[in-house]
Design a protein around this motif. Structure first.
Motif, PDB file in Angstrom:
ATOM      1  N   VAL A  69       6.545 -18.492   0.939  1.00 44.98           N
ATOM      2  CA  VAL A  69       5.784 -18.311   2.185  1.00 44.98           C
ATOM      3  C   VAL A  69       6.031 -16.915   2.753  1.00 44.98           C
ATOM      4  O   VAL A  69       5.090 -16.221   3.169  1.00 44.98           O
ATOM      5  CB  VAL A  69       6.177 -19.393   3.214  1.00 44.98           C
ATOM      6  N   LEU A  70       7.303 -16.501   2.769  1.00 43.56           N
ATOM      7  CA  LEU A  70       7.628 -15.147   3.230  1.00 43.56           C
ATOM      8  C   LEU A  70       6.950 -14.104   2.359  1.00 43.56           C
ATOM      9  O   LEU A  70       6.463 -13.078   2.864  1.00 43.56           O
ATOM     10  CB  LEU A  70       9.149 -14.934   3.212  1.00 43.56           C
ATOM     11  N   HIS A  71       6.905 -14.359   1.056  1.00 43.17           N
ATOM     12  CA  HIS A  71       6.262 -13.434   0.117  1.00 43.17           C
ATOM     13  C   HIS A  71       4.775 -13.301   0.430  1.00 43.17           C
ATOM     14  O   HIS A  71       4.242 -12.182   0.464  1.00 43.17           O
ATOM     15  CB  HIS A  71       6.464 -13.942  -1.311  1.00 43.17           C
ATOM     16  N   HIS A  72       4.119 -14.419   0.673  1.00 45.37           N
ATOM     17  CA  HIS A  72       2.677 -14.391   0.961  1.00 45.37           C
ATOM     18  C   HIS A  72       2.389 -13.701   2.291  1.00 45.37           C
ATOM     19  O   HIS A  72       1.423 -12.932   2.407  1.00 45.37           O
ATOM     20  CB  HIS A  72       2.119 -15.814   0.974  1.00 45.37           C
ATOM     21  N   ILE A  73       3.230 -13.966   3.292  1.00 43.39           N
ATOM     22  CA  ILE A  73       3.024 -13.326   4.599  1.00 43.39           C
ATOM     23  C   ILE A  73       3.209 -11.810   4.487  1.00 43.39           C
ATOM     24  O   ILE A  73       2.379 -11.038   4.975  1.00 43.39           O
ATOM     25  CB  ILE A  73       3.998 -13.916   5.640  1.00 43.39           C
ATOM     26  N   ALA A  74       4.308 -11.394   3.837  1.00 47.69           N
ATOM     27  CA  ALA A  74       4.566  -9.955   3.688  1.00 47.69           C
ATOM     28  C   ALA A  74       3.471  -9.281   2.872  1.00 47.69           C
ATOM     29  O   ALA A  74       3.036  -8.170   3.199  1.00 47.69           O
ATOM     30  CB  ALA A  74       5.930  -9.739   3.035  1.00 47.69           C
ATOM     31  N   SER A  76       0.327 -10.207   2.588  1.00 45.47           N
ATOM     32  CA  SER A  76      -0.898 -10.144   3.392  1.00 45.47           C
ATOM     33  C   SER A  76      -0.820  -9.003   4.400  1.00 45.47           C
ATOM     34  O   SER A  76      -1.801  -8.282   4.621  1.00 45.47           O
ATOM     35  CB  SER A  76      -1.125 -11.476   4.117  1.00 45.47           C
ATOM     36  N   ILE A  77       0.356  -8.836   5.023  1.00 43.76           N
ATOM     37  CA  ILE A  77       0.533  -7.745   5.994  1.00 43.76           C
ATOM     38  C   ILE A  77       0.401  -6.391   5.301  1.00 43.76           C
ATOM     39  O   ILE A  77      -0.263  -5.478   5.814  1.00 43.76           O
ATOM     40  CB  ILE A  77       1.901  -7.867   6.687  1.00 43.76           C
ATOM     41  N   LEU A  78       1.012  -6.248   4.126  1.00 42.82           N
ATOM     42  CA  LEU A  78       0.952  -4.971   3.415  1.00 42.82           C
ATOM     43  C   LEU A  78      -0.473  -4.650   2.980  1.00 42.82           C
ATOM     44  O   LEU A  78      -0.927  -3.508   3.109  1.00 42.82           O
ATOM     45  CB  LEU A  78       1.871  -5.003   2.195  1.00 42.82           C
ATOM     46  N   LEU A  79      -1.198  -5.647   2.484  1.00 39.97           N
ATOM     47  CA  LEU A  79      -2.586  -5.419   2.087  1.00 39.97           C
ATOM     48  C   LEU A  79      -3.445  -5.078   3.308  1.00 39.97           C
ATOM     49  O   LEU A  79      -4.324  -4.214   3.243  1.00 39.97           O
ATOM     50  CB  LEU A  79      -3.133  -6.651   1.371  1.00 39.97           C
ATOM     51  N   GLY A  80      -3.168  -5.758   4.436  1.00 39.94           N
ATOM     52  CA  GLY A  80      -3.891  -5.440   5.666  1.00 39.94           C
ATOM     53  C   GLY A  80      -3.612  -4.024   6.132  1.00 39.94           C
ATOM     54  O   GLY A  80      -4.516  -3.318   6.598  1.00 39.94           O
ATOM     55  N   LEU A  81      -2.343  -3.583   5.993  1.00 49.28           N
ATOM     56  CA  LEU A  81      -2.002  -2.211   6.366  1.00 49.28           C
ATOM     57  C   LEU A  81      -2.716  -1.202   5.483  1.00 49.28           C
ATOM     58  O   LEU A  81      -3.160  -0.152   5.962  1.00 49.28           O
ATOM     59  CB  LEU A  81      -0.488  -2.000   6.275  1.00 49.28           C
ATOM     60  N   PHE A  82      -2.845  -1.513   4.193  1.00 50.29           N
ATOM     61  CA  PHE A  82      -3.566  -0.623   3.287  1.00 50.29           C
ATOM     62  C   PHE A  82      -5.005  -0.427   3.766  1.00 50.29           C
ATOM     63  O   PHE A  82      -5.512   0.701   3.809  1.00 50.29           O
ATOM     64  CB  PHE A  82      -3.554  -1.198   1.871  1.00 50.29           C
ATOM     65  N   VAL A  83      -5.658  -1.521   4.139  1.00 51.95           N
ATOM     66  CA  VAL A  83      -7.041  -1.436   4.630  1.00 51.95           C
ATOM     67  C   VAL A  83      -7.083  -0.640   5.935  1.00 51.95           C
ATOM     68  O   VAL A  83      -7.922   0.249   6.115  1.00 51.95           O
ATOM     69  CB  VAL A  83      -7.624  -2.846   4.838  1.00 51.95           C
ATOM     70  N   TYR A  84      -6.150  -0.947   6.842  1.00 49.67           N
ATOM     71  CA  TYR A  84      -6.105  -0.241   8.124  1.00 49.67           C
ATOM     72  C   TYR A  84      -5.854   1.249   7.926  1.00 49.67           C
ATOM     73  O   TYR A  84      -6.513   2.088   8.549  1.00 49.67           O
ATOM     74  CB  TYR A  84      -5.016  -0.842   9.010  1.00 49.67           C
ATOM     75  N   HIS A  85      -4.878   1.574   7.074  1.00 48.87           N
ATOM     76  CA  HIS A  85      -4.531   2.979   6.857  1.00 48.87           C
ATOM     77  C   HIS A  85      -5.705   3.748   6.244  1.00 48.87           C
ATOM     78  O   HIS A  85      -5.947   4.904   6.603  1.00 48.87           O
ATOM     79  CB  HIS A  85      -3.318   3.078   5.934  1.00 48.87           C
ATOM     80  N   THR A  86      -6.435   3.108   5.347  1.00 46.87           N
ATOM     81  CA  THR A  86      -7.600   3.762   4.739  1.00 46.87           C
ATOM     82  C   THR A  86      -8.678   4.028   5.780  1.00 46.87           C
ATOM     83  O   THR A  86      -9.262   5.121   5.820  1.00 46.87           O
ATOM     84  CB  THR A  86      -8.162   2.886   3.605  1.00 46.87           C
TER      85      THR A  86
END
Length: 265
Positions: A69-74, A76-86
């Motif tokens: 669960v921690l792996h999936h949450i982390a 998802s956050i990292l992938l979301g940051l990639f989209v945001y940063h782009t």
């Protein structure tokens, strides 16, 4: 989205410090390293479940029910940051590079391309010559070290190494997460390939970040035990001279301090 202004040079306890990263950029970096560490601690014990260290580590991360669960949450956050940063990068490029061209009536494909290539994080000809100068210096062909600009080729490499890896890791990990749904229309061989992509790229990214990147910013003798620029956003004058001498000279000159420029070591 207005960007706060930061002093290019500030003084603390009689020492000069040079601006490097805004609070916004530093917060993005915090998200990156916290999620990457979490993903490593929860992911590698599953990949190497037959190793002696895997079970104690997975138990430390909450056991087989909590760690995924921690792996999936982390993830998802990292992938979301990639989209945001782009999106953030595109916004900055448009407002700071494209709009001025448009207002000046110089908006052409060639000018936009030149502005794109002139961005600090885009590899350029100077990086190539800096790399040659580094080898010349290390091999004693010259006694002058490279004079790096605001962003050196090493920092650009540090930046793009995880940046291009996330689009590989993220979608592959998402499909593996929802494998029961995706196997309705994807053959098993695709999931096998995605597993290899996800785990091998994760291992490559972790090795690079934990050893190469962390050495450059923390483990190196002049930095050990901790480089603080990711916390304060400012780099000391000593480090600026050592790591970004061309930028150091430029900023000192811009601030009217050209008579106080110190020589490169």
């Amino acid at each position: 989205m207005s960007m706060p202004k930061y002093k290019k040079i500030c003084e603390r306890n009689g020492k000069r410090y040079f601006f490097r990263f805004s609070l916004h950029q530093r917060l993005q970096h915090v998200v990156v390293f916290t999620t990457v560490i979490t993903l490593s601690l929860t992911g590698f014990p599953l990949k190497y479940h037959d190793k002696a260290w895997a079970e104690p580590l997975i138990n430390f991360m909450g056991g087989i029910n909590v760690a995924p669960v921690l792996h999936h949450i982390a993830g998802s956050i990292l992938l979301g940051l990639f989209v945001y940063h782009t999106i953030y990068w595109i916004y900055l490029f448009y407002t700071r590079r494209v709009l001025p061209l448009k207002r000046a009536g110089d908006l052409t494909l060639g000018n936009v391309g030149r502005e794109f290539l002139n961005q600090p994080m885009i590899p350029n000809k100077k990086d190539f010559y800096d790399l040659i100068d580094m080898f010349r210096y290390l091999l004693y062909f010259t006694n002058r070290p490279p004079r790096y600009d605001r962003m050196s080729w090493k920092e650009k490499f540090d930046y793009y190494a995880p940046y291009w890896g996330i689009p590989v890791l993220g979608p592959a990990g998402f499909i593996l997460w929802w494998r029961d749904e995706f196997t309705h229309f994807l053959p098993g061989i695709v999931l096998n390939a995605l597993y290899i992509m996800h785990t091998d790229e994760a291992l490559l990214a972790a090795l690079f970040i934990f050893f190469v990147h962390w050495y450059n910013v923390h483990y190196a003798p002049e930095k050990f035990p901790l480089g603080t620029v990711f916390i304060t956003g400012y780099l000391s004058e000593e480090d600026m001279i050592h790591e970004h001498y061309a930028e150091y000279v430029k900023v000192m000159t811009e601030q009217g301090l050209q008579d106080e420029i110190k020589p490169q070591h």
